[in-house]
Design a protein around this motif. Structure first.
Motif, PDB file in Angstrom:
ATOM      1  N   THR A   1      48.712  51.192  51.699  1.00 39.54           N
ATOM      2  CA  THR A   1      48.001  50.163  50.782  1.00 39.54           C
ATOM      3  C   THR A   1      47.530  48.727  50.984  1.00 39.54           C
ATOM      4  OG1 THR A   1      48.302  49.585  48.306  1.00 39.54           O
ATOM      5  CG2 THR A   1      50.242  49.492  49.649  1.00 39.54           C
ATOM      6  N   SER A   2      46.581  48.239  50.980  1.00 36.51           N
ATOM      7  CA  SER A   2      46.376  46.911  51.133  1.00 36.51           C
ATOM      8  C   SER A   2      45.674  45.940  50.380  1.00 36.51           C
ATOM      9  CB  SER A   2      45.248  47.213  52.623  1.00 36.51           C
ATOM     10  OG  SER A   2      44.769  45.999  52.913  1.00 36.51           O
ATOM     11  N   SER A   3      46.364  45.048  50.270  1.00 30.75           N
ATOM     12  CA  SER A   3      46.148  43.766  49.290  1.00 30.75           C
ATOM     13  C   SER A   3      46.895  42.489  49.305  1.00 30.75           C
ATOM     14  CB  SER A   3      46.215  44.617  47.698  1.00 30.75           C
ATOM     15  OG  SER A   3      47.486  44.449  47.247  1.00 30.75           O
ATOM     16  N   ARG A   4      46.616  41.542  48.788  1.00 36.05           N
ATOM     17  CA  ARG A   4      47.411  40.493  48.734  1.00 36.05           C
ATOM     18  C   ARG A   4      48.510  40.961  47.804  1.00 36.05           C
ATOM     19  NH1 ARG A   4      48.790  35.185  48.953  1.00 36.05           N
ATOM     20  NH2 ARG A   4      49.210  33.980  47.237  1.00 36.05           N
ATOM     21  N   LEU A   5      49.866  40.827  48.261  1.00 37.79           N
ATOM     22  CA  LEU A   5      51.055  41.059  47.286  1.00 37.79           C
ATOM     23  C   LEU A   5      51.407  40.215  46.292  1.00 37.79           C
ATOM     24  CD1 LEU A   5      53.394  41.951  50.325  1.00 37.79           C
ATOM     25  CD2 LEU A   5      51.438  43.357  49.399  1.00 37.79           C
ATOM     26  N   ALA A   6      50.663  40.357  45.266  1.00 38.33           N
ATOM     27  CA  ALA A   6      50.777  39.621  43.842  1.00 38.33           C
ATOM     28  C   ALA A   6      51.062  40.735  42.831  1.00 38.33           C
ATOM     29  CB  ALA A   6      49.421  39.051  43.738  1.00 38.33           C
ATOM     30  N   ALA A   7      51.659  40.139  41.624  1.00 33.26           N
ATOM     31  CA  ALA A   7      51.823  40.952  40.658  1.00 33.26           C
ATOM     32  C   ALA A   7      50.917  41.927  39.988  1.00 33.26           C
ATOM     33  CB  ALA A   7      52.618  40.175  39.420  1.00 33.26           C
ATOM     34  N   LEU A   8      49.784  41.477  40.034  1.00 35.44           N
ATOM     35  CA  LEU A   8      48.646  42.315  39.490  1.00 35.44           C
ATOM     36  C   LEU A   8      47.969  43.299  40.229  1.00 35.44           C
ATOM     37  CD1 LEU A   8      45.595  41.436  40.708  1.00 35.44           C
ATOM     38  CD2 LEU A   8      46.064  39.206  39.837  1.00 35.44           C
ATOM     39  N   LYS A   9      48.611  43.439  41.564  1.00 34.90           N
ATOM     40  CA  LYS A   9      48.283  44.671  42.410  1.00 34.90           C
ATOM     41  C   LYS A   9      49.133  45.518  42.349  1.00 34.90           C
ATOM     42  CE  LYS A   9      44.813  42.247  44.415  1.00 34.90           C
ATOM     43  NZ  LYS A   9      43.475  42.891  44.224  1.00 34.90           N
TER      44      LYS A   9
ATOM     45  N   ILE B   1      52.567  49.086  53.902  1.00 36.47           N
ATOM     46  CA  ILE B   1      52.058  47.805  52.995  1.00 36.47           C
ATOM     47  C   ILE B   1      51.403  46.912  53.751  1.00 36.47           C
ATOM     48  CG2 ILE B   1      52.592  46.382  51.237  1.00 36.47           C
ATOM     49  CD1 ILE B   1      54.982  47.967  50.401  1.00 36.47           C
ATOM     50  N   LEU B   2      50.183  46.794  53.713  1.00 37.42           N
ATOM     51  CA  LEU B   2      49.214  45.618  54.478  1.00 37.42           C
ATOM     52  C   LEU B   2      49.087  44.538  53.567  1.00 37.42           C
ATOM     53  CD1 LEU B   2      46.721  47.939  56.279  1.00 37.42           C
ATOM     54  CD2 LEU B   2      48.730  47.455  56.840  1.00 37.42           C
ATOM     55  N   GLY B   3      49.277  43.232  53.911  1.00 33.32           N
ATOM     56  CA  GLY B   3      49.161  42.082  53.134  1.00 33.32           C
ATOM     57  C   GLY B   3      50.288  41.157  52.938  1.00 33.32           C
ATOM     58  N   ASP B   4      50.256  39.952  52.436  1.00 27.32           N
ATOM     59  CA  ASP B   4      51.319  38.969  52.486  1.00 27.32           C
ATOM     60  C   ASP B   4      51.177  38.517  51.005  1.00 27.32           C
ATOM     61  OD1 ASP B   4      49.341  36.996  52.660  1.00 27.32           O
ATOM     62  OD2 ASP B   4      49.921  36.686  54.814  1.00 27.32           O
ATOM     63  N   GLY B   5      51.905  37.866  50.330  1.00 27.29           N
ATOM     64  CA  GLY B   5      51.955  37.204  49.180  1.00 27.29           C
ATOM     65  C   GLY B   5      53.017  36.984  48.466  1.00 27.29           C
ATOM     66  N   PRO B   6      53.429  36.415  47.286  1.00 22.77           N
ATOM     67  CA  PRO B   6      54.351  35.976  46.553  1.00 22.77           C
ATOM     68  C   PRO B   6      55.358  37.256  45.977  1.00 22.77           C
ATOM     69  CG  PRO B   6      52.403  35.834  45.168  1.00 22.77           C
ATOM     70  CD  PRO B   6      51.823  35.952  46.667  1.00 22.77           C
ATOM     71  N   GLU B   7      55.048  38.178  46.034  1.00 18.76           N
ATOM     72  CA  GLU B   7      55.560  39.454  45.689  1.00 18.76           C
ATOM     73  C   GLU B   7      56.510  40.410  46.620  1.00 18.76           C
ATOM     74  OE1 GLU B   7      55.889  41.297  42.177  1.00 18.76           O
ATOM     75  OE2 GLU B   7      55.738  39.178  41.969  1.00 18.76           O
TER      76      GLU B   7
ATOM     77  N   LEU C   1      44.606  56.248  51.195  1.00 18.59           N
ATOM     78  CA  LEU C   1      44.885  54.904  50.780  1.00 18.59           C
ATOM     79  C   LEU C   1      44.986  55.127  49.271  1.00 18.59           C
ATOM     80  CD1 LEU C   1      43.742  51.616  51.478  1.00 18.59           C
ATOM     81  CD2 LEU C   1      42.887  52.280  49.296  1.00 18.59           C
ATOM     82  N   VAL C   2      46.244  54.178  48.667  1.00 20.16           N
ATOM     83  CA  VAL C   2      46.464  54.001  47.273  1.00 20.16           C
ATOM     84  C   VAL C   2      45.884  52.463  46.979  1.00 20.16           C
ATOM     85  CG1 VAL C   2      48.131  55.917  47.251  1.00 20.16           C
ATOM     86  CG2 VAL C   2      48.720  53.581  47.600  1.00 20.16           C
ATOM     87  N   LEU C   3      45.532  52.695  45.627  1.00 24.36           N
ATOM     88  CA  LEU C   3      45.083  51.263  45.194  1.00 24.36           C
ATOM     89  C   LEU C   3      45.508  51.215  43.675  1.00 24.36           C
ATOM     90  CD1 LEU C   3      43.504  48.614  45.619  1.00 24.36           C
ATOM     91  CD2 LEU C   3      41.506  49.668  44.653  1.00 24.36           C
ATOM     92  N   PRO C   4      46.852  50.713  43.469  1.00 22.59           N
ATOM     93  CA  PRO C   4      47.354  50.808  42.112  1.00 22.59           C
ATOM     94  C   PRO C   4      47.230  49.614  41.191  1.00 22.59           C
ATOM     95  CG  PRO C   4      49.183  50.067  43.877  1.00 22.59           C
ATOM     96  CD  PRO C   4      47.693  50.380  44.590  1.00 22.59           C
ATOM     97  N   SER C   5      46.053  48.658  41.722  1.00 30.32           N
ATOM     98  CA  SER C   5      45.868  47.471  41.003  1.00 30.32           C
ATOM     99  C   SER C   5      45.873  47.442  39.532  1.00 30.32           C
ATOM    100  CB  SER C   5      44.655  46.765  41.665  1.00 30.32           C
ATOM    101  OG  SER C   5      44.915  46.390  43.003  1.00 30.32           O
TER     102      SER C   5
ATOM    103  N   GLU D   1      40.584  45.653  39.195  1.00 25.23           N
ATOM    104  CA  GLU D   1      39.674  45.199  40.414  1.00 25.23           C
ATOM    105  C   GLU D   1      38.273  45.061  40.064  1.00 25.23           C
ATOM    106  OE1 GLU D   1      40.327  44.508  43.471  1.00 25.23           O
ATOM    107  OE2 GLU D   1      42.276  45.438  43.665  1.00 25.23           O
ATOM    108  N   GLY D   2      37.863  43.972  40.595  1.00 21.45           N
ATOM    109  CA  GLY D   2      36.163  43.813  40.437  1.00 21.45           C
ATOM    110  C   GLY D   2      35.377  44.648  41.198  1.00 21.45           C
ATOM    111  N   PHE D   3      35.778  45.027  42.220  1.00 21.28           N
ATOM    112  CA  PHE D   3      35.076  45.934  42.962  1.00 21.28           C
ATOM    113  C   PHE D   3      36.007  46.829  43.824  1.00 21.28           C
ATOM    114  CE2 PHE D   3      33.170  47.224  47.034  1.00 21.28           C
ATOM    115  CZ  PHE D   3      32.158  48.121  46.586  1.00 21.28           C
ATOM    116  N   GLY D   4      36.988  46.312  44.866  1.00 18.20           N
ATOM    117  CA  GLY D   4      37.799  46.788  45.639  1.00 18.20           C
ATOM    118  C   GLY D   4      37.359  47.351  47.068  1.00 18.20           C
TER     119      GLY D   4
END
Length: 366
Positions: free
Chosen positions: A199-207, A227-233, A269-273, A276-279
């Motif tokens: 999974t790849s995204s900014r690590l934010a709650a909404l993701k 898990i790819l990405g960094d962030g507050p979560e 790849l999983v996208l559990p957001s 998403e406006g696009f993805g």
């Protein structure tokens, strides 16, 4: 004598790192533009930490060196007056409203294109305080009608804006460019690692990355998650992994410059957001032959996946449903070559041509 190039100004609210979301869309469109016909400028409100990796040398970068939109406003107006662009392109709600005002105050008769990349109703419900949401929804209603054109990165995004105003300017949908045209041709799937989920995204709650972690509980030990990405979560997610006893099966790779390394290895790849406006990651992973599992309630992913033709859609908020669709993706996979062929359409040059056609049509009416 050569024809005069049209000056195109892209306005970007941000500083330091030019990485996520709008930044990557801008990067690809700017690179893909026909430089024999267009002279592109990138105006950044802050100061970049380093030169933008991969940006064409033909793009003029202007750093306003101001913190925040309010403090950058008059510098932005002065920059418009200096460059005298033929077209201004802006992105996201706050910068879009500022761009309407800046164009008016500058006195420059540039065409203004506002681009929308997120689901406004979801952002108001989940990201902003009630007062801030009211301010933004009011700004959309008041300022957006003064633009010359609106671009939504998906039909879902564009249609969502209609909830806030029935006076939108002429609009169109232009899907995101995801990678350079040459990459779309050169990326080939390597031997897949059985059971590897990414999974790849900014690590934010909404993701909702925690949903991907919890789904591992319903899968046998042959499955692991990167898990790819960094962030507050990140800290909270690491704690959750420990609490569930999943440390041997979960890897936090952080922000990576080359996510395609992992997409070539991963089966799924999983996208559990939440929305998403696009993805972009859907197309990136698909180009490497990954099977896709995405939240059916997240808006644009269902549209991008053609309602399940190019991926698997699960019930968002339900980790067991996510796990079941991972199993289905392995037992009944989509044709890999069809996925690669579909993804190859989302290139910088192809999308830039769509923007160029829009520029031409607006300038013909000038």
């Amino acid at each position: 004598m050569s024809a005069v190039k049209a000056k195109i100004l892209f306005f970007y609210f941000g500083d330091e790192n030019f990485r996520y979301g709008v930044a990557q869309v801008y990067l690809h469109v700017l690179n893909g533009l026909d430089k024999s016909r267009f002279e592109p400028y990138l105006v950044v409100t802050g100061r970049l930490a380093s030169p933008i990796h991969g940006l064409s040398e033909d793009v003029h970068v202007v750093e306003l060196n101001k913190p925040g939109l309010k403090k950058s406003f008059f510098s932005y107006v002065a920059t418009i007056r200096k460059i005298k662009p033929d077209v201004i392109v802006s992105a996201m709600e706050h910068p879009n409203a500022i761009s309407v005002l800046a164009r008016w105050l500058s006195g420059v008769k540039a065409k203004l294109i506002l681009t929308s990349h997120g689901v406004l109703s979801a952002r108001i419900a989940h990201m902003w305080r009630k007062k801030e949401g009211l301010i933004i929804s009011t700004a959309v209603k008041v300022f957006y009608p003064f633009a010359d054109h609106l671009v939504g990165v998906s039909r879902y995004v564009r249609d969502d804006l209609l909830k806030f105003t029935n006076k939108l300017p002429p609009s169109s949908v232009i899907y995101n460019p995801v990678f350079p045209e040459r990459v779309g041709r050169e990326i080939l799937p390597a031997e897949k690692e059985k059971g590897l989920i990414v999974t790849s995204s900014r690590l934010a709650a909404l993701k909702c990355i925690d949903e991907a972690v919890r789904a591992l509980q319903y899968l046998d030990e042959g499955y692991r998650l990167v898990i790819l990405g960094d962030g507050p979560e990140q800290a909270r997610l690491q704690t959750l992994v420990g609490q569930l006893g999943l440390k041997p099966r979960v890897e936090f790779a952080g922000y990576v410059d080359d996510p395609f390394y992992w997409y070539r290895l991963a089966e799924i790849l999983v996208l559990p957001s939440m929305w998403e406006g696009f993805g972009n990651v859907l197309i990136e992973a698909m180009s490497c032959g990954c099977q896709i599992v995405a939240n059916s309630q997240a808006g644009a992913p269902s549209e991008v996946l053609c309602n399940g033709e190019y991926g698997f859609l699960y019930e968002g908020g339900n980790a067991e449903s996510l796990a079941n669709n991972v199993l289905k993706a392995r037992s009944e996979p989509k044709d890999r070559q069809s996925l690669i062929n579909y993804a190859s359409e989302f290139t910088d040059v192809r999308v830039a041509r769509q923007y160029e056609q829009l520029f031409d049509s607006l300038l013909m009416d000038a």
